[in-house]
Design a protein around this motif. Structure first.
Motif, mmCIF file in Angstrom:
data_model
loop_
_atom_site.group_PDB
_atom_site.id
_atom_site.type_symbol
_atom_site.label_atom_id
_atom_site.label_comp_id
_atom_site.label_asym_id
_atom_site.label_seq_id
_atom_site.Cartn_x
_atom_site.Cartn_y
_atom_site.Cartn_z
ATOM 1 N N TRP A 19 -2.896 10.695 -9.432
ATOM 2 C CA TRP A 19 -2.422 10.743 -8.053
ATOM 3 C C TRP A 19 -3.626 10.754 -7.118
ATOM 4 C CZ3 TRP A 19 1.525 9.136 -5.649
ATOM 5 C CH2 TRP A 19 1.877 9.592 -4.367
ATOM 6 N N GLN A 24 0.842 -1.196 0.000
ATOM 7 C CA GLN A 24 0.000 0.000 0.000
ATOM 8 C C GLN A 24 0.878 1.246 0.000
ATOM 9 O OE1 GLN A 24 -1.583 -1.133 3.985
ATOM 10 N NE2 GLN A 24 -0.981 0.946 4.602
ATOM 11 N N GLU A 25 0.206 2.388 -0.086
ATOM 12 C CA GLU A 25 0.923 3.654 0.052
ATOM 13 C C GLU A 25 1.457 3.775 1.481
ATOM 14 O OE1 GLU A 25 1.549 5.325 -2.504
ATOM 15 O OE2 GLU A 25 -0.081 5.089 -3.951
ATOM 16 N N ILE A 53 6.696 2.851 -1.487
ATOM 17 C CA ILE A 53 5.451 2.229 -1.053
ATOM 18 C C ILE A 53 5.781 1.274 0.094
ATOM 19 C CG2 ILE A 53 4.258 2.494 -3.249
ATOM 20 C CD1 ILE A 53 4.946 -0.374 -3.929
ATOM 21 N N ALA A 103 1.543 9.460 1.265
ATOM 22 C CA ALA A 103 2.027 8.794 0.067
ATOM 23 C C ALA A 103 3.236 9.509 -0.524
ATOM 24 C CB ALA A 103 0.907 8.714 -0.968
ATOM 25 N N ALA A 143 -3.750 1.708 -5.997
ATOM 26 C CA ALA A 143 -3.424 2.771 -5.031
ATOM 27 C C ALA A 143 -3.540 4.130 -5.723
ATOM 28 C CB ALA A 143 -2.066 2.540 -4.412
ATOM 29 N N LYS A 144 -2.566 5.020 -5.517
ATOM 30 C CA LYS A 144 -2.676 6.353 -6.110
ATOM 31 C C LYS A 144 -2.078 6.437 -7.513
ATOM 32 C CE LYS A 144 -3.258 9.327 -2.108
ATOM 33 N NZ LYS A 144 -2.869 10.616 -1.481
ATOM 34 N N CYS A 182 7.387 5.405 -10.656
ATOM 35 C CA CYS A 182 6.015 5.559 -11.130
ATOM 36 C C CYS A 182 5.947 5.283 -12.632
ATOM 37 C CB CYS A 182 5.524 6.968 -10.825
ATOM 38 S SG CYS A 182 3.979 7.391 -11.662
ATOM 39 N N HIS A 202 -6.684 7.711 -5.247
ATOM 40 C CA HIS A 202 -7.268 6.379 -5.167
ATOM 41 C C HIS A 202 -8.530 6.326 -6.017
ATOM 42 C CE1 HIS A 202 -4.658 4.647 -2.111
ATOM 43 N NE2 HIS A 202 -4.786 5.725 -1.367
ATOM 44 N N ARG A 252 3.189 1.548 -9.959
ATOM 45 C CA ARG A 252 4.638 1.645 -9.728
ATOM 46 C C ARG A 252 5.333 0.363 -10.172
ATOM 47 N NH1 ARG A 252 1.986 4.693 -6.005
ATOM 48 N NH2 ARG A 252 3.276 6.075 -4.718
#
Length: 333
Positions: A115, A53-54, A64, A59, A85-86, A109, A117, A89
């Protein structure tokens, strides 16, 4: 370090190459069978023993969080892609994480235009693993950047601007548009072509690795600690190298080399030459991000890295860095 990378490489054997269009796969075989004592990202996420997760405190584009809730070590591989997630990656370096631990992962990224969720449910905000690795040409560039930053800053950081620029250029060549500039769109757009490569290449017994050859030139190699791990990762690797092969399809090399040898013979000799060059490359050792040692390879035509733990090579990857116009790597007898 007591593990000798050249000795490890010398213990490997090559199988007969399989070829589809402009992509060939040369099996790497090893007679020694390692006992597994780790779980992979794919296994851990499927069983909910791993969570990604972030960061909990806010974040960060290039970090991560991995949470290993299992009683086993967790092995994650350089180039694995996290979706969700956002933003999506890719992992900068192979990592062996302790049991019952938290570990910050250095990532890059591959989705510059998002950026946020896409789900309100916290469980849905965690990352999933993609069904492929990051494409090999992008990994080669990042691998080289990580080696440079390790040498100068002792940090497993890549070159984020270069990653975004490379995805933009590759998307343009493939005529793919993504509203968030996600590399994922290239795989979605070329799925039918990629699936044809998946139907051609298969895992064979005792196969612990693969060398991928595009247009007659080695693009990269991947070697794992066990045949079981290679079998699990192979479809994801094929998808990533297939994308590069599709991108390079307009620049096909001749089917025969200057000596008039068959395409298969040429591919085998080229793969052997690449491994010989890797054996003789510059090698430097760094502490692994969590457990083990990270070994970096470098010369004017190759970049790569290996994760070693308790004298055991868990993952070794290497990529060609020469320009397409360069002369091929050849063996001289």
């Amino acid at each position: 370090m007591t593990t000798s990378i050249p000795t490890f490489l010398n213990d490997l054997r090559f199988g007969e190459p399989d070829i589809h269009n402009n992509l060939a796969l040369v099996p790497i075989l090893r007679d020694k069978h390692e006992r597994l004592n780790y779980i992979t990202l794919e296994e851990g996420l499927a069983t909910k023993l791993l969570e990604v997760q972030e960061l909990e405190d806010g974040a960060s584009v290039n970090d991560i969080l991995l949470r290993n809730k299992s009683d086993q070590l967790a092995l994650l591989f350089e180039g694995e892609e996290f979706l969700g997630a956002k933003q999506n990656r890719v992992l900068n370096v192979s990592i062996l994480a302790k049991a019952k631990s938290k570990q910050i992962l250095p990532v890059s990224c591959v989705e510059a235009g998002r950026w946020h969720h896409e789900h309100h449910d916290p469980d849905q905000q965690r990352f999933k693993v993609a069904n492929r690795m990051h494409y090999a040409r992008g990994r080669a560039s990042e691998n080289s950047a990580v080696s440079m930053n390790l040498d100068t800053q002792r940090a497993y950081r890549g070159d984020q601007s270069s990653v975004w620029h490379d995805i933009e250029q590759k998307s343009d060549r493939l005529n793919v548009h993504s509203p968030t500039s996600a590399s994922d769109a290239m795989y979605v757009n070329t799925k039918a072509s990629i699936d044809s490569y998946l139907r051609t290449f298969t895992h064979t017994p005792s196969q612990v690795g693969s060398i991928f050859v595009i247009n007659g030139e080695v693009a990269g190699l991947e070697i794992f600690a066990s045949a079981k791990t290679h079998k699990q990762l192979l479809p994801r690797l094929i998808r990533s190298y297939a994308l590069d092969a599709i991108d390079a399809d307009g620049q096909r090399a001749e089917a025969e080399d200057a000596s008039g040898k068959s395409r298969s013979e040429h591919i085998g000799r080229t793969a052997e030459a690449f491994v010989k060059r890797l054996e003789n490359s510059w090698i430097k050792q760094f502490d692994g991000l969590c457990l083990g040692q990270n070994i970096r390879f470098k010369d004017s035509r190759i970049t790569g890295g290996a994760l070693v733990h308790l004298d055991r090579v868990l993952h070794l990857c290497a990529f060609a860095t020469q320009d397409p116009d360069d002369a091929p790597i050849e063996l001289h007898y």
